[in-house]
Design a protein around this motif. Structure first.
Motif, PDB file in Angstrom:
ATOM      1  N   GLY A  63      60.054  28.327  29.484  1.00  0.00           N
ATOM      2  CA  GLY A  63      60.112  29.665  30.061  1.00  0.00           C
ATOM      3  C   GLY A  63      61.481  30.308  29.999  1.00  0.00           C
ATOM      4  N   CYS A  64      62.429  29.644  29.329  1.00  0.00           N
ATOM      5  CA  CYS A  64      63.804  30.157  29.216  1.00  0.00           C
ATOM      6  C   CYS A  64      64.220  30.159  27.744  1.00  0.00           C
ATOM      7  N   GLY A  65      65.051  31.110  27.371  1.00  0.00           N
ATOM      8  CA  GLY A  65      65.590  31.139  26.022  1.00  0.00           C
ATOM      9  C   GLY A  65      64.509  31.104  24.966  1.00  0.00           C
ATOM     10  N   GLN A  66      64.616  30.144  24.038  1.00  0.00           N
ATOM     11  CA  GLN A  66      63.654  30.048  22.936  1.00  0.00           C
ATOM     12  C   GLN A  66      62.438  29.181  23.262  1.00  0.00           C
ATOM     13  N   SER A  67      62.413  28.579  24.454  1.00  0.00           N
ATOM     14  CA  SER A  67      61.263  27.755  24.833  1.00  0.00           C
ATOM     15  C   SER A  67      60.163  28.641  25.408  1.00  0.00           C
ATOM     16  N   PRO A  68      58.971  28.604  24.819  1.00  0.00           N
ATOM     17  CA  PRO A  68      57.886  29.438  25.341  1.00  0.00           C
ATOM     18  C   PRO A  68      57.449  28.980  26.721  1.00  0.00           C
ATOM     19  N   GLY A  69      56.706  29.841  27.377  1.00  0.00           N
ATOM     20  CA  GLY A  69      56.195  29.533  28.708  1.00  0.00           C
ATOM     21  C   GLY A  69      56.523  30.641  29.680  1.00  0.00           C
ATOM     22  N   ASP A  70      55.979  30.528  30.854  1.00  0.00           N
ATOM     23  CA  ASP A  70      56.178  31.516  31.914  1.00  0.00           C
ATOM     24  C   ASP A  70      57.261  31.007  32.859  1.00  0.00           C
ATOM     25  N   PHE A  71      58.331  31.785  33.013  1.00  0.00           N
ATOM     26  CA  PHE A  71      59.417  31.371  33.898  1.00  0.00           C
ATOM     27  C   PHE A  71      58.900  31.112  35.313  1.00  0.00           C
ATOM     28  N   ALA A  72      57.871  31.834  35.716  1.00  0.00           N
ATOM     29  CA  ALA A  72      57.322  31.674  37.066  1.00  0.00           C
ATOM     30  C   ALA A  72      56.765  30.280  37.300  1.00  0.00           C
ATOM     31  N   ASP A  73      56.463  29.545  36.236  1.00  0.00           N
ATOM     32  CA  ASP A  73      55.953  28.179  36.375  1.00  0.00           C
ATOM     33  C   ASP A  73      57.077  27.150  36.495  1.00  0.00           C
ATOM     34  N   GLY A  74      58.311  27.577  36.297  1.00  0.00           N
ATOM     35  CA  GLY A  74      59.427  26.650  36.261  1.00  0.00           C
ATOM     36  C   GLY A  74      59.794  26.096  37.625  1.00  0.00           C
ATOM     37  N   THR A  75      60.080  24.802  37.660  1.00  0.00           N
ATOM     38  CA  THR A  75      60.595  24.144  38.866  1.00  0.00           C
ATOM     39  C   THR A  75      61.651  23.134  38.432  1.00  0.00           C
ATOM     40  N   LEU A  76      62.446  22.677  39.374  1.00  0.00           N
ATOM     41  CA  LEU A  76      63.422  21.636  39.080  1.00  0.00           C
ATOM     42  C   LEU A  76      62.732  20.380  38.561  1.00  0.00           C
ATOM     43  N   SER A  77      61.633  19.989  39.184  1.00  0.00           N
ATOM     44  CA  SER A  77      60.928  18.783  38.755  1.00  0.00           C
ATOM     45  C   SER A  77      60.411  18.918  37.326  1.00  0.00           C
ATOM     46  N   ARG A  78      59.869  20.069  37.012  1.00  0.00           N
ATOM     47  CA  ARG A  78      59.336  20.328  35.671  1.00  0.00           C
ATOM     48  C   ARG A  78      60.459  20.280  34.632  1.00  0.00           C
ATOM     49  N   TRP A  79      61.577  20.938  34.943  1.00  0.00           N
ATOM     50  CA  TRP A  79      62.686  21.000  33.989  1.00  0.00           C
ATOM     51  C   TRP A  79      63.381  19.638  33.867  1.00  0.00           C
ATOM     52  N   LYS A  80      63.465  18.904  34.970  1.00  0.00           N
ATOM     53  CA  LYS A  80      64.011  17.543  34.894  1.00  0.00           C
ATOM     54  C   LYS A  80      63.163  16.698  33.946  1.00  0.00           C
ATOM     55  N   GLU A  81      61.859  16.824  34.043  1.00  0.00           N
ATOM     56  CA  GLU A  81      60.945  16.081  33.170  1.00  0.00           C
ATOM     57  C   GLU A  81      61.223  16.406  31.702  1.00  0.00           C
TER      58      GLU A  81
END
Length: 251
Positions: A63-81
């Protein structure tokens, strides 16, 4: 310039990244909230790694930069993964994490998961627990009720959202309330004119880290981004201090 590649996560997420192989522990740069790997600090670290033969990984969270996805779905746990998945996919056995702002929170979460593979941390205006100290009580109540809040963005034309899922996950991942079981060398850089993350947060973080090798560098006239030429030079000196001796030992 190393090309951008994509790593496929389970469930279909595609994570954009750039990687240059090299000696020593791999530098992994973690951007801040709504930032990406094209930022000045990340680019400078990557170029330094290429010039000195070091291993370096940049990435964009989903959900950021060149990575597709919805920023609204982003969490620390998700991004850590996602961070840990890329480290595993690239078979990086020793890692030094450098985190800017929110990335400084993620470096703690990812670092704890890496265990003995973690060889150093570099925080740039690190912002652990900002869902607690950085949000007014009234807004916390709205977030708890499932509403998104919006704040003025001094760095761009669009307001900055905080989504309820991100906030709830952040509250569940607070780090400053007890000892942080990390023992590697840690370097924390923070501007004393930072309007977004009080520089006292870096002092609190230094106190909570279990490591005895923790140094805090305060830049009296530094702002939040620490992206001036002199700030970038300080960051690169700090990276060199942690990485180059280890890279030499690995020869």
């Amino acid at each position: 310039m190393t090309e951008t590649r994509f790593h496929a996560m389970p469930g279909g997420r595609q994570i954009a990244y750039r990687f240059t192989p090299g000696q020593g522990p791999a530098l992994v740069f973690l951007p801040g909230y709504m930032s990406d790997m094209a930022g000045g600090k990340a680019t400078a670290v990557f170029e330094m790694a290429q010039a000195t033969g070091l291993s370096c990984l940049l990435l964009d969270y989903s959900g950021c930069g060149q990575s597709p996805g919805d920023f609204a779905d982003g969490t620390l746990s998700r991004w850590k993964e996602e961070i840990l998945a890329l480290i595993e996919a690239l078979e990086l056995q020793e890692v030094i994490l450098a985190g800017s702002s929110m990335g400084g929170w993620l470096m703690l979460l990812a670092g704890l998961a890496l265990g003995e593979r973690l060889k150093g941390l570099i925080g740039i205006a690190a912002a652990p627990d900002f869902t607690e100290w950085g949000i007014p009580q009234m807004d916390k109540a709205l977030l708890a009720d499932g509403e998104t809040i919006w704040e003025d963005n001094p760095y761009g034309p669009e307001p900055t959202p905080t989504h309820p899922g991100f906030w709830a996950d952040g509250q569940a991942n607070r780090q400053l309330e007890g000892e942080i079981a990390i023992d590697c060398p840690v370097r924390l850089l923070h501007g004393q004119r930072d309007p977004d993350v009080p520089w006292d947060i870096s002092l609190q973080l230094a106190e909570k880290l279990r490591s005895a090798d923790v140094q805090v560098t305060l830049i009296k006239d530094g702002d939040h981004r620490l992206s001036r030429e002199s700030d970038i030079a300080l960051l690169l000196r700090t990276v060199a201090e942690l990485v180059l001796p280890r890279a030499g030992a690995a020869d």
